[in-house]
Write an enzyme that holds these catalytic residues in place. Structure first.
Site, PDB file in Angstrom:
ATOM      1  N   LYS A  40      -4.962   6.064 -11.775  1.00  0.00           N
ATOM      2  CA  LYS A  40      -3.670   5.612 -12.288  1.00  0.00           C
ATOM      3  C   LYS A  40      -3.858   4.446 -13.258  1.00  0.00           C
ATOM      4  O   LYS A  40      -3.240   4.394 -14.314  1.00  0.00           O
ATOM      5  CB  LYS A  40      -2.824   5.207 -11.080  1.00  0.00           C
TER       6      LYS A  40
ATOM      7  N   LEU B 124       2.312   7.397  -7.917  1.00  0.00           N
ATOM      8  CA  LEU B 124       2.595   6.348  -6.945  1.00  0.00           C
ATOM      9  C   LEU B 124       2.219   4.998  -7.532  1.00  0.00           C
ATOM     10  O   LEU B 124       1.179   4.855  -8.168  1.00  0.00           O
ATOM     11  CB  LEU B 124       1.833   6.592  -5.649  1.00  0.00           C
TER      12      LEU B 124
ATOM     13  N   ALA C 237       0.379   5.867  -0.692  1.00  0.00           N
ATOM     14  CA  ALA C 237      -0.556   6.956  -0.389  1.00  0.00           C
ATOM     15  C   ALA C 237      -1.749   6.982  -1.343  1.00  0.00           C
ATOM     16  O   ALA C 237      -2.821   7.492  -0.981  1.00  0.00           O
ATOM     17  CB  ALA C 237       0.179   8.290  -0.416  1.00  0.00           C
TER      18      ALA C 237
ATOM     19  N   GLN D 102      -4.132 -12.098 -13.322  1.00  0.00           N
ATOM     20  CA  GLN D 102      -3.924 -10.881 -14.102  1.00  0.00           C
ATOM     21  C   GLN D 102      -2.461 -10.658 -14.462  1.00  0.00           C
ATOM     22  O   GLN D 102      -2.118  -9.647 -15.063  1.00  0.00           O
ATOM     23  CB  GLN D 102      -4.507  -9.652 -13.385  1.00  0.00           C
TER      24      GLN D 102
ATOM     25  N   HIS E 262      -3.399   4.270  -2.457  1.00  0.00           N
ATOM     26  CA  HIS E 262      -4.366   3.353  -1.832  1.00  0.00           C
ATOM     27  C   HIS E 262      -5.018   3.993  -0.604  1.00  0.00           C
ATOM     28  O   HIS E 262      -6.218   3.852  -0.368  1.00  0.00           O
ATOM     29  CB  HIS E 262      -3.670   2.065  -1.363  1.00  0.00           C
TER      30      HIS E 262
ATOM     31  N   LEU F  35       0.820  -1.215   0.000  1.00  0.00           N
ATOM     32  CA  LEU F  35       0.000   0.000   0.000  1.00  0.00           C
ATOM     33  C   LEU F  35       0.855   1.266   0.000  1.00  0.00           C
ATOM     34  O   LEU F  35       1.873   1.337   0.675  1.00  0.00           O
ATOM     35  CB  LEU F  35      -0.913  -0.006   1.234  1.00  0.00           C
TER      36      LEU F  35
END
Lengths: 286, 286
Positions: free
Chosen positions: B150, B185, B36, B62, B38, B34
């Site tokens: 993102k 990020l 920032a 995936q 998330h 995780l």
């Protein structure tokens, strides 16, 4: 008092309300042209759930381009009257565009068990079935859903989908309902001419031949298929699409019977394609 | 007090309980590690829902066979501490076999928008994403689910799936969270060497070049892509996988900007593949 709802929004509002009242919801997905097989599913749903929703939707994505989507019998008035007698509370009867909105591009695909029997002869059929049942499960959020053993492979596909996708719904499968002479009830039986209708009795006879042979000790799959094919060949109006035996419920290839096996038939009578099946059971050695 | 649940059964029991209390459930699906970005999703979920469930699951389906499934950072202790500070109530952290039980064979496929960008370079990637998110939606039954911009194409795939399958969940997409120097990020940023980390700033710079040109009146997609590629080419450590512009949100090919367009980049720095994007917006003629 039977209600007929046609939009997802109305259906959701109904479901939210009855779930809020703590009621258990049973779903019977159908393509309409209801017969006693469907009604058995509905009555069973009523036995074990508080509210029964039957969907009537001739699902375009499970028909191939050469198949009978356009001709498929549509008798909404009859269906409503029958559903009411079987204890259905709500009929969900959407237009195709309500279920498949403009720009839809998502399908549910079940592999493995769809790569044989009807999955081979009707490419895309089970993708259409899995997709529409997934949608219906999302719209109706049933506690239990009811399907007929007549569509044996379909029931396996739906159970596999529900399990694989962690859908919180129980899938109940009820036995095939047959006419007195053994013909499995199907909405497509209305396509048959009187001669074809008589000829179609060969399906049940040939399944019976296999069952009798198993009772007498036959375990060899090739021999059982030979008996079935001989029986079918005696009916000149019957054209075999497939007659196969697989392990049940995995649909794995087998040479010898062991535990349970599915005999599955797809046979044409004129321009009508009928399917039928039975499960052969062999007691474990004692 | 943060709870960690690892089985579908425990998760369902928790969800049944809090739903029974009338609480609204927010889901933040993650692969852990995780950052920032998330945490922003989690805090937003806490703002608009009563209960926040964050899943931490490195989803095998995936990843392609040559991809970084094995190396993907797994830091459960860190993740728990961070999630707790962001108001998460429950972490759902199953083993792969819990989500993909033996014999699983069902996938959710979204067509159209998956046939370009990451869908081309990572075959099967979005099938894996759609399938796992569908499973998580079934297990957690969230009112709202939260994703980061993102992964622009991913958010479109999930929205398309939810709409097409009539899933009763709102999909919220939050803006990209960036480092001070503009790098988006990503859990994969930890793979970068110091030189690569510096080089990776070129992603944001090249997006900025396109945005500046649009502000100055440029509408031609070929020219905008030329500017982006020139900017990327100035960074010798950057190897372009794709740099493309499509209409947004349909991802339709365009020659001239109109309304909204997505600039999407996938660029390698050494053995690390990073993606970034921005949405170019052109005011309608007034």
């Amino acid at each position: 008092m039977l209600q007929v709802l046609t939009t997802v929004k109305e259906m959701r509002a109904y479901v939210d309300r009855v779930r809020g009242e703590g009621k258990r919801i049973g779903l019977v997905p159908t393509m309409g042209a209801l017969h006693a097989g469907h009604l058995t599913l509905m009555r069973q749903a009523k036995q074990v759930c508080d509210v029964v929703i039957a969907s009537i939707f001739v699902n375009p994505t499970q028909f191939g381009p050469q198949e009978d989507y356009e001709q498929y019998p549509r008798v909404p008035e009859n269906d409503r009257a029958k559903a009411a007698t079987a204890g259905v509370d709500v009929i969900f009867q959407p237009e195709a565009g309500e279920i498949y909105p403009a720009g839809y591009a998502t399908y549910v695909e079940v592999g493995g068990i769809t790569e044989k029997l009807c999955g081979l002869s009707r490419p895309g059929h089970f993708r259409g079935v899995a997709t529409v049942v997934c949608k219906l499960f999302h719209i109706v959020r049933p506690d239990r859903a009811f399907f007929g053993q007549k569509d044996a492979q379909q029931t396996l596909v739906i159970r596999r989908m529900a399990r694989d996708l962690h859908m919180d719904v129980a899938v109940d499968v009820l036995p095939i309902v047959r006419e007195e002479d053994g013909l499995a009830l199907s909405s497509r039986n209305v396509y048959l001419s009187p001669q074809e209708r008589t000829a179609a009795r060969v399906l049940y006879r040939s399944l019976g031949t296999a069952e009798a042979a198993v009772r007498e000790g036959e375990r060899n799959v090739t021999k059982l298929l030979g008996l079935i094919q001989s029986e079918l060949a005696r009916e000149s109006l019957a054209r075999i699409e497939y007659a196969e035996i697989y392990g049940y419920p995995e649909l794995n290839p087998i040479q010898e019977l062991q535990d349970k096996a599915l005999v599955a038939l797809a046979v044409w009578f004129g321009s009508t394609r009928l399917i039928d099946n039975t499960i052969l059971e062999v007691a474990a050695c004692s």
